[in-house]
Design an enzyme around this catalytic site. Structure first.
Site, PDB file in Angstrom:
ATOM      1  N   GLU A 142      36.389  45.568   6.078  1.00  8.94           N
ATOM      2  CA  GLU A 142      36.545  46.832   5.740  1.00  8.94           C
ATOM      3  C   GLU A 142      37.802  46.774   4.874  1.00  8.94           C
ATOM      4  O   GLU A 142      38.672  47.813   4.620  1.00  8.94           O
ATOM      5  CB  GLU A 142      36.869  47.862   7.015  1.00  8.94           C
ATOM      6  CG  GLU A 142      37.293  47.658   8.140  1.00  8.94           C
ATOM      7  CD  GLU A 142      37.685  49.231   8.903  1.00  8.94           C
ATOM      8  OE1 GLU A 142      36.845  50.086   9.236  1.00  8.94           O
ATOM      9  OE2 GLU A 142      37.630  49.150  10.141  1.00  8.94           O
ATOM     10  N   CYS A 149      27.724  50.090   7.677  1.00  6.33           N
ATOM     11  CA  CYS A 149      27.851  51.309   7.962  1.00  6.33           C
ATOM     12  C   CYS A 149      28.625  52.420   7.542  1.00  6.33           C
ATOM     13  O   CYS A 149      29.246  53.102   7.814  1.00  6.33           O
ATOM     14  CB  CYS A 149      28.387  50.971   9.924  1.00  6.33           C
ATOM     15  SG  CYS A 149      29.918  50.264   9.693  1.00  6.33           S
ATOM     16  N   ARG A 209      31.592  54.878  17.148  1.00  8.38           N
ATOM     17  CA  ARG A 209      32.932  55.486  17.364  1.00  8.38           C
ATOM     18  C   ARG A 209      33.980  55.409  18.583  1.00  8.38           C
ATOM     19  O   ARG A 209      32.935  56.604  19.219  1.00  8.38           O
ATOM     20  CB  ARG A 209      33.508  55.875  16.178  1.00  8.38           C
ATOM     21  CG  ARG A 209      32.979  55.175  14.968  1.00  8.38           C
ATOM     22  CD  ARG A 209      33.380  56.954  13.410  1.00  8.38           C
ATOM     23  NE  ARG A 209      33.159  55.818  12.235  1.00  8.38           N
ATOM     24  CZ  ARG A 209      32.355  56.555  11.390  1.00  8.38           C
ATOM     25  NH1 ARG A 209      31.788  57.081  11.451  1.00  8.38           N
ATOM     26  NH2 ARG A 209      31.994  55.979   9.891  1.00  8.38           N
ATOM     27  N   ARG A 237      32.263  49.646  18.652  1.00  2.00           N
ATOM     28  CA  ARG A 237      33.576  49.913  18.471  1.00  2.00           C
ATOM     29  C   ARG A 237      35.114  49.670  18.937  1.00  2.00           C
ATOM     30  O   ARG A 237      35.038  51.241  19.220  1.00  2.00           O
ATOM     31  CB  ARG A 237      34.070  49.778  16.842  1.00  2.00           C
ATOM     32  CG  ARG A 237      34.614  49.272  15.858  1.00  2.00           C
ATOM     33  CD  ARG A 237      35.573  50.453  14.995  1.00  2.00           C
ATOM     34  NE  ARG A 237      35.250  51.320  14.575  1.00  2.00           N
ATOM     35  CZ  ARG A 237      35.756  52.945  13.525  1.00  2.00           C
ATOM     36  NH1 ARG A 237      35.271  51.750  12.761  1.00  2.00           N
ATOM     37  NH2 ARG A 237      35.708  53.857  13.535  1.00  2.00           N
ATOM     38  N   HIS A 265      29.100  75.776  11.907  1.00  2.27           N
ATOM     39  CA  HIS A 265      28.210  75.775  12.827  1.00  2.27           C
ATOM     40  C   HIS A 265      27.076  76.613  12.897  1.00  2.27           C
ATOM     41  O   HIS A 265      26.311  76.268  12.874  1.00  2.27           O
ATOM     42  CB  HIS A 265      29.294  76.475  14.276  1.00  2.27           C
ATOM     43  CG  HIS A 265      29.944  75.477  14.744  1.00  2.27           C
ATOM     44  ND1 HIS A 265      29.365  74.254  15.439  1.00  2.27           N
ATOM     45  CD2 HIS A 265      31.049  75.590  15.596  1.00  2.27           C
ATOM     46  CE1 HIS A 265      30.344  73.489  16.307  1.00  2.27           C
ATOM     47  NE2 HIS A 265      31.539  74.446  16.315  1.00  2.27           N
ATOM     48  N   ASN A 309      33.768  52.957   3.755  1.00  2.00           N
ATOM     49  CA  ASN A 309      34.311  53.459   3.271  1.00  2.00           C
ATOM     50  C   ASN A 309      36.315  53.516   3.059  1.00  2.00           C
ATOM     51  O   ASN A 309      36.354  53.430   2.333  1.00  2.00           O
ATOM     52  CB  ASN A 309      34.788  54.547   4.957  1.00  2.00           C
ATOM     53  CG  ASN A 309      32.921  55.023   4.554  1.00  2.00           C
ATOM     54  OD1 ASN A 309      32.937  55.024   4.294  1.00  2.00           O
ATOM     55  ND2 ASN A 309      33.047  55.615   6.310  1.00  2.00           N
ATOM     56  N   ASP A 310      36.421  52.554   4.312  1.00  5.57           N
ATOM     57  CA  ASP A 310      37.453  51.798   3.779  1.00  5.57           C
ATOM     58  C   ASP A 310      37.491  51.241   3.024  1.00  5.57           C
ATOM     59  O   ASP A 310      39.015  51.100   2.425  1.00  5.57           O
ATOM     60  CB  ASP A 310      38.532  51.161   5.485  1.00  5.57           C
ATOM     61  CG  ASP A 310      39.402  52.070   6.449  1.00  5.57           C
ATOM     62  OD1 ASP A 310      39.709  52.989   5.687  1.00  5.57           O
ATOM     63  OD2 ASP A 310      39.010  52.187   7.427  1.00  5.57           O
TER      64      ASP A 310
HETATM   65  C1  PEP Z   1      34.308  52.042   7.035  1.00  3.70           C
HETATM   66  O1  PEP Z   1      36.141  52.359   7.327  1.00  3.70           O
HETATM   67  O2  PEP Z   1      33.614  52.503   5.703  1.00  3.70           O
HETATM   68  C2  PEP Z   1      33.338  52.681   8.507  1.00  3.70           C
HETATM   69  C3  PEP Z   1      32.410  52.686   8.715  1.00  3.70           C
HETATM   70  O3  PEP Z   1      34.765  52.966   9.304  1.00  3.70           O
HETATM   71  P1  PEP Z   1      35.812  54.580   9.721  1.00  3.70           P
HETATM   72  O4  PEP Z   1      34.522  55.673   8.094  1.00  3.70           O
HETATM   73  O5  PEP Z   1      35.168  54.319  10.714  1.00  3.70           O
HETATM   74  O6  PEP Z   1      36.419  54.187   9.067  1.00  3.70           O
HETATM   75 MG    MG Z   2      36.876  52.352   8.696  1.00  4.40          MG
END
Ligand code: PEP
Ligand code: MG
Length: 612
Positions: free
Chosen positions: A473, A544, A331, A367, A224, A496-497
């Site tokens: 993803e 994203c 999210r 989402r 923080h 990311n996934d």
């Molecule tokens: C991703 O998987 O890239 C994504 C944006 O979703 P999250 O990070 O919430 O799994």
């Molecule tokens: Mg994801």
């Protein structure tokens, strides 16, 4: 009428003569938490340590010990309430960061688990009030940290929550032991504050216009205090070992919050370089501020859409300041977390409506719940709504849309709430972890059923229903993008996934973190294929995942065909700056060269070279 002197500008302050350094130069390396270069005389803000002298009490004392704890709670609440009222003088960005934190602190001093647990420990285990507070705060913090976290941001949030509990514990102990808090009243204008640590609530006592920089021995990037110092716009380096003990009154200090370096008594050459860097930084910040109103457009006129990812409603003001044109990924997991029951339709509608209204007509992509993998949510387990998270391979088991189709009542309530919120502004609905068209068909049937039900109920729905799209993803979704594109209204690439599943690397496993590479040719090929499939199907496509926030990677992603990026709000200005500096033809050429290569190191070098 009394007139107050305006605060001196940074560069004016730098021109003032400073004491020449009689002591030798010393350089300390720490963590760069808030960019900018600050130069000034040292101000030491050390504080006496609170010492607990008594661990145990006698049974007869438990009443008086509980009374001591209660008095310390009242005292702590009064201190924090006073600090909270002082926040009004801080810049708005800082208030946005610190006010919710103060509220969280105050809530912890109400009927919280910390307070209940500390009282119980005094009565049952005969601990002194101080020891009971420390033991309970440690246990709560350890439990928070033991929870699984899928994303780096989630892990960071857990660390911050654990830190909040410990911080309130420390305040109570300080009040119980009557150890005084430090004061910043004597902090001279233009000084650099150096201490062992800085607590987030100290922000309420600092005036950023009078402070050249902050450097401490303890603290990390995501705590923080770091967030608060960034919000205050004060150059800061935390976690610089040995620093607080090395300073002496009269020392001159440079804090380089970009490089994470603190220099005591700099040489004349280093001092001159630091002055130049401070002025350059101030100019750069001014330029980024101006960018907010400029279009995200390449130098040859290609328009790009920059949106923000939203994880918590407190981020909304930052999104507004960032210049993002809407929310590309909202999210919704937070709504289901930290509560004992699943939120009902009205509660969810209200939460979505607030976000939609706050965006003032810019689109919001909501989402639906992405549960599973490592994203565990207690309220869902408590109500017996979700299956046990698989022991063997949770990431490949029931998660995202798979869970929602098994528990359609959850999806129905969420769809209904989103549709009702859509009456207040443009909304899109997004499904996580879709891997085959059957899942999309099933979800669409539920969606249409919910629409009919809401219409029967007489709810106000938008004339044009919100589009229903999917996250891409997994490698299966990316390679099957033509198939999904036939029925999805839009795609959002979740890299990311996608990176994790393509390279078989767990996102939260430090042992394989070095293998997690979104620039791996396999991942880039999947991004390209899915993007082109969306263009063929003539549906919108955005990205994203975290890589959308990296100004060095955005030209490559544009060369692969992407024109819509959603990212952490703070990344928007720099990404925009990069886009405005490139030509689309050069992005296309970069993408061609990268896609012809198969060596990750050479690909990384090509990208570096392009952004140099
Ligand atoms: C991703 O998987 O890239 C994504 C944006 O979703 P999250 O990070 O919430 O799994
Ligand atoms: Mg994801």
């Amino acid at each position: 009428m009394s007139r107050t002197k305006p605060p001196p500008q940074q560069h004016e302050r730098l021109r003032r003569p400073v004491r020449s350094a009689a002591r030798p130069e010393q350089v300390f390396k720490g963590i760069a938490v808030s960019a900018g270069v600050g130069i000034g005389a040292v101000f030491s803000a050390t504080e006496p340590e609170a010492v607990i002298t008594r661990q145990k009490i006698h049974a007869a004392e438990s009443g008086s010990e509980t009374a001591r704890l209660d008095a310390a709670i009242v005292q702590s609440r009064n201190q924090l309430t006073k600090l909270r009222t002082r926040l009004a003088v801080l810049p708005e960005e800082s208030q946005v960061e610190i006010t919710p934190l103060m509220d969280a602190y105050l809530a912890m001093l109400g009927s919280s688990r910390l307070v209940r647990g500390a009282r119980r420990r005094i009565g049952e285990t005969l601990l002194s009030a101080e020891s009971a507070v420390v033991a309970e705060a440690d246990e709560i913090a350890d439990n928070i940290l033991a929870m699984p976290a899928a994303r780096a941001e989630e892990r960071a949030r857990q660390r911050r929550s654990a830190e909040e509990v410990r911080e309130i514990g420390r305040r109570l102990v300080r009040n119980l032991t009557r150890t005084p808090f430090r004061s910043f009243a004597a902090l001279p204008e233009g000084a650099v504050l150096v201490s062992e640590y800085l607590r987030p609530a100290d922000a309420a006592l600092l005036n950023p216009a009078r402070l050249a920089g902050v450097a401490t021995e303890e603290g990390g990037l995501e705590g923080h205090s770091s967030v608060m110092l960034r919000a205050l716009g004060v150059p800061a380096v935390l976690g610089a070992p040995g620093l607080a003990h090395a300073i002496q009154p009269g020392d001159l200090v440079i804090v380089d919050g970009g490089d994470g370096v603190v220099v005591l008594n700099p040489s004349p050459a280093r001092l001159a370089a630091a002055r130049r860097a401070a002025i350059a930084f101030a100019r750069d910040r001014q330029r980024l501020g101006k960018l907010r109103r400029l279009a995200a457009e390449t130098s040859d006129g290609t328009i790009v859409e920059l949106q923000a990812n939203l994880e918590l409603p407190v981020e909304l003001p930052l999104i507004a300041q960032s210049g993002a044109q809407g929310i590309g990924l909202f999210r919704t997991e937070f709504l289901f977390m930290n509560r004992e029951t699943v939120p009902d339709e009205d509660t969810q509608t209200e939460a979505y409506r607030q976000v939609v209204e706050a965006m003032g007509g810019d689109p919001v992509t909501i989402r639906v719940l992405d549960w599973g993998g490592e994203k565990e949510i207690a309220s869902l387990s408590a109500e017996g709504l979700v299956p046990e998270i698989a022991d063997t391979n949770p990431a490949l088991s029931v998660r995202g849309i798979r869970m929602l189709l098994r528990v359609p009542e959850l999806l129905e309530v969420q769809f209904a709430a989103i549709l009702r919120a859509a009456a207040y502004g443009p909304v899109r609905v997004m499904l996580p972890m879709v891997t085959n068209p059957g899942e999309l068909h099933a979800a669409r049937e539920i969606y249409e059923r919910v629409v009919r039900r809401l219409r029967r109920r007489g709810e106000r729905l938008p004339e044009q229903l919100p589009p229903l799209g999917v996250m891409i993803e997994t490698p299966g979704a990316a390679l099957g993008a033509d198939m999904l594109g036939a029925t999805a209204d839009f795609f959002a690439l979740g890299t990311n996934d996608l990176t994790a599943y393509t390279l078989a690397v767990d996102r939260s496993d430090a042992d394989v973190a070095a293998l997690y590479d979104p620039l791996h040719p396999a991942v880039l090929r999947l991004i390209q294929f899915a993007t082109q499939a969306a263009l063929r199907a003539k549906i919108p496509v955005s990205i994203c995942g975290e890589i959308a926030a990296n100004p060095k990677l955005v030209p490559l992603l544009m060369g692969l065909g992407l024109r819509s990026f959603s990212m952490n709000a703070s990344a928007v200005p720099r990404v925009k700056q990069r886009i405005r500096a490139v030509e689309i033809a050069a992005c296309d050429q970069l993408a061609r060269r990268v896609m012809e290569d198969v060596d990750p190191e050479r690909i990384a070098a090509l990208i570096e070279e392009f952004s140099a």
